[in-house]
Design a protein around this motif. Structure first.
Motif, short mmCIF file in Angstrom:
data_model
loop_
_atom_site.label_atom_id
_atom_site.label_comp_id
_atom_site.label_asym_id
_atom_site.label_seq_id
_atom_site.Cartn_x
_atom_site.Cartn_y
_atom_site.Cartn_z
N HIS A 173 4.41 10.26 -5.76
CA HIS A 173 5.04 9.07 -5.22
C HIS A 173 4.91 9.05 -3.70
O HIS A 173 4.64 8.01 -3.10
N GLN A 174 5.12 10.20 -3.08
CA GLN A 174 5.18 10.27 -1.62
C GLN A 174 3.82 10.50 -0.97
O GLN A 174 3.72 10.54 0.26
N LEU A 212 -11.48 2.95 -6.20
CA LEU A 212 -10.08 3.33 -6.28
C LEU A 212 -9.24 2.18 -6.82
O LEU A 212 -9.39 1.04 -6.38
N ALA A 213 -8.36 2.49 -7.72
CA ALA A 213 -7.41 1.50 -8.22
C ALA A 213 -6.20 1.41 -7.32
O ALA A 213 -5.52 0.39 -7.25
N LEU A 214 -5.90 2.50 -6.65
CA LEU A 214 -4.78 2.54 -5.71
C LEU A 214 -5.28 3.24 -4.46
O LEU A 214 -5.84 4.34 -4.54
N ARG A 217 -1.88 7.41 -0.89
CA ARG A 217 -1.66 7.42 -2.34
C ARG A 217 -2.94 6.85 -2.96
O ARG A 217 -3.23 5.66 -2.81
N TRP A 218 -3.68 7.73 -3.64
CA TRP A 218 -4.98 7.35 -4.19
C TRP A 218 -4.99 7.57 -5.69
O TRP A 218 -4.49 8.61 -6.18
N LEU A 219 -5.56 6.65 -6.43
CA LEU A 219 -5.86 6.91 -7.84
C LEU A 219 -7.17 6.21 -8.16
O LEU A 219 -7.33 5.02 -7.86
N GLU A 252 -3.52 3.44 -0.83
CA GLU A 252 -2.46 3.03 0.08
C GLU A 252 -2.26 4.07 1.18
O GLU A 252 -2.29 5.28 0.91
N VAL A 288 0.75 5.27 3.42
CA VAL A 288 2.21 5.06 3.44
C VAL A 288 2.85 5.97 4.48
O VAL A 288 2.33 7.04 4.81
N ARG A 335 7.46 3.28 3.63
CA ARG A 335 6.97 1.99 4.05
C ARG A 335 5.46 1.97 3.85
O ARG A 335 4.78 2.96 4.12
N LEU A 336 4.98 0.88 3.36
CA LEU A 336 3.55 0.71 3.16
C LEU A 336 2.91 0.34 4.50
O LEU A 336 3.28 -0.67 5.11
#
Lengths: 268, 268, 268, 268
Positions: free
Chosen positions: A121-122, A199-201, A188-190, A203, A205, A258-259
């Motif tokens: 998450h973080q 990458l689908a994610l 945050r990578w997926l 971000e 942060v 925060r994004l």
């Protein structure tokens, strides 16, 4: 029409099985910090754009061991402590984004699944490891937190020792070091589920402690060793010059971040 | 301008530290499957919309133990087997989406971090557990795969036993059961880093084996027990009627899936 | 007048809690054996008198990995396999006593408490370790037992890797090696509870398999590495010359041994 | 003529590999104690002759959790803390021998091999387990040692939970309980290597702390639960009446004991 509950997987009708409850997450723990300088090029290679090297002391690294008890709002994990206690070791560097200085965790090992989930998450790049650190104790042979006290700390993963340190405390210190002292800038990578789909994610942060209390930090010297392993790169952060070592007992609350930036369908 | 490499975190200059390499992922393993019927309402409550109950035998559940050796394309993990071997236990049900029947994993426990990471990618709701299953062996007291052979299987998490089974084989079977026989329909969820921000990732994905080979399945009976635990809900899938139990040795390749639906900024 | 029951501690009214039931102990497992020659002086220094070096090839060492399922007479441990399965890695040398040649285990690591207890009884100097070896499998990427097949094996203790090997099979072999082929000559030692009191138990015992069955052994080559550690001495058995490596699947029964010599109140 | 060195196995030329160094053994740790009364018959059945029930309060039991850092004379284990830290849970009762009252440990679980080895020497009937207890901490959500503080404690073995407690502190106490307050009377037993040969070692030994320092004990109430398991008998010590619960931080030195009685070749 079903609606499943739970902050994290597995989501269920009640949410009780969720691997982690929602923040705030609260922590009591001991931090053993070893700061040193490496070649700034080895830090830069770990900073994806648009992150840049910090302006000042860009090769500074902190390798930190932490021995935690953690819980969510209700605190009930503390009474079934297999659900609350975990240990971690992690390496942080500093970086610059949008003219601000951030701390960034580049490697981290923990020993529980709920800690892995919070890290996802973080944006902490968590693996499982075996982590140990000497605990202060008021009686018997274990050290007190005082001048001359010595604390050992070790890290292993996949049955190989990756790092070990012995820290000798010298005196009280106004700080607990400087490398881990900024808000965290994490990705945050997926990957996409589709082959070649990027990458689908993706971000960037920012987060930090929502509340903090701590005891008197102590400063001293460390003997630190890093070891090579085929599937680890911690030892590439070679020790060029020791800075200092620290010990502090702390209480922390984490309650979201925060994004800073998000990009989808990016090339991976 | 830095570009980090690696299929998964931690991303580095070389990609060597990535917790998992890119697919294809290849597996050798033994599957012990226990199928039974529960109250279909207990299945439905685990199916977020737009997933629906399967038309036929909607209360069917399979609880599956698997003892794996796994690797990516190069296969080098097999020669440092702490990086290849893991065990898992998981519960699957069936569901319907867009008029097709899917299998869905609702609970799963594994015992290695690389297995957790692959599960995040594939949408398996993985936790850490302690998983054991009797292995067939050609000599000594362990069972052969033959009529009358008995295999035990157990699952624990957080120091509590959650399930145990004893399976007695009866005869060769044309199938290895039916509940785990469809493409998988899974969600990939991650909460927003911002408090109250809903989900940052909310995908429904489909995947299945890219290649499969397997030995003769055997069918028999199981004695299965599920146990309550404060942070687990497996036992809510109460055993109403046994169906059958199966044993099969298999080789599998997984090589990506397909995005069925994606929703962003959804209310969590 | 109470009489407690149980083959081992803890002894109770029923004996059910005994850490191990009485022999016979039965085993199914896979043995991966790496034989090499070290300096015979390094073998001699591990042989307390009256044991002597073997007449022939006195520097021969076998480092053996074993992946076991074990049980006592009833076999019920096999159905709760956390009570049956364990792995071990051990180093054996040969020695001479009373003009006979014996095998002697000089170092051994296991991963379960019941295995430690059996070792105490049999005179194996067991510690806990983390042991892994590639398993043969009929499907997927794991190796079959055949020419060219490669098996990895690793040993760690106290979070340090102590040994690793990669074995490549070449052809069927008439034997599974020669170093582990004799009856075992072990000591059973326990210090006196009184300070400076020497040994309370000082026995030289002989034992071997009461029954044995096994598959076709295979022979090949090994790449073997040993690593130093502060509290281990396995690496003192330096690798001077490789002999060969072997793979065999076996079934074994152990059912007691024979006292060769006993000395009490000896100086420790 | 070789003479091997080492306090325990494996014995070597240097003694460095010994699983444990010689006493004195030094400990820093936290003790969480739950005292209750069971049926005295359940205590008596665990006392082999010539031990008898204690004259006073013969059904008293203490179930104790301990979180230790331990070392031998040099203290070097503390700096490689995987070699120093361990946790244990154990049940003690009182008994009478030769008109004196002793404490006797009837069940005990630990999580490290060096702790098992020390237990063999001292006559503690150790098994491996998974043990957790809440740790006091000066910051954050973990409890301080103060009125109203709550500490959880759990014990599992072989993937089954055996005991759990939640202790609420009420006030400082003049004692840390009474059941664990006497010298220990333990047996050191080892079966003969020869089948049907009875016991090779059958000693009744006494030992206690050579030095002790401790903080203020606190007393309070416990909620305690014991759970059945097929290979454990802790739950036979049924909870008939709670007595009290205690928390204390201590430093202890153990430096050998005394042989009370020895019998060889006894019928087992």
């Amino acid at each position: 029409m079903t609606r499943v509950r739970g902050y994290f997987h597995p989501k269920t009708a009640t949410g009780d099985a969720s691997l982690i409850p929602p923040p705030p997450w609260r922590y009591s723990g001991d931090l053993l910090t070893v700061e040193y300088r490496t070649d700034p090029a080895r830090v830069r290679e770990l900073l994806p754009q648009p992150l840049e090297l910090a302006d000042e002391d860009p090769g500074a690294v902190a390798l930190i061991w932490a021995d935690w008890q953690s819980c969510a709002a209700s605190g009930r994990e503390l009474l079934d402590p297999v659900l609350a206690q975990y240990k971690e070791a992690f390496a942080v560097v500093r970086c610059k984004y949008d003219e601000r200085t951030y701390t960034r965790c580049v490697y981290i090992w923990v020993d529980k699944d709920f800690a892995i989930a919070r890290g996802l998450h973080q944006g902490y790049p968590k693996k499982l490891g075996s982590i140990h650190q000497t605990r202060p104790h008021p009686y018997g042979p274990a050290p007190r937190i005082e001048a001359g006290a010595r604390f050992g700390a070790t890290l292993a993963a996949a049955d190989r020792r990756l790092a070990q340190a012995v820290v000798t405390l010298r005196e009280p210190s106004p700080t607990n070091g400087f490398v881990n002292g900024h808000p965290m800038a994490h990705h945050r990578w997926l990957p996409s589920i589709e082959k070649g789909g990027g990458l689908a994610l993706d971000e960037l942060v920012e987060s930090g402690a929502a509340a903090f209390e701590g005891g008197q930090p102590w400063v001293g010297e460390a003997e630190l060793e890093l070891f090579d392993a085929p599937t680890e790169e911690l030892a590439r952060l070679e020790i060029h010059e020791p800075i200092a070592a620290y010990y502090q007992q702390v209480g922390v609350v984490w309650d979201g971040g925060r994004l800073l930036a998000s990009r989808v369908s990016g090339a991976q």
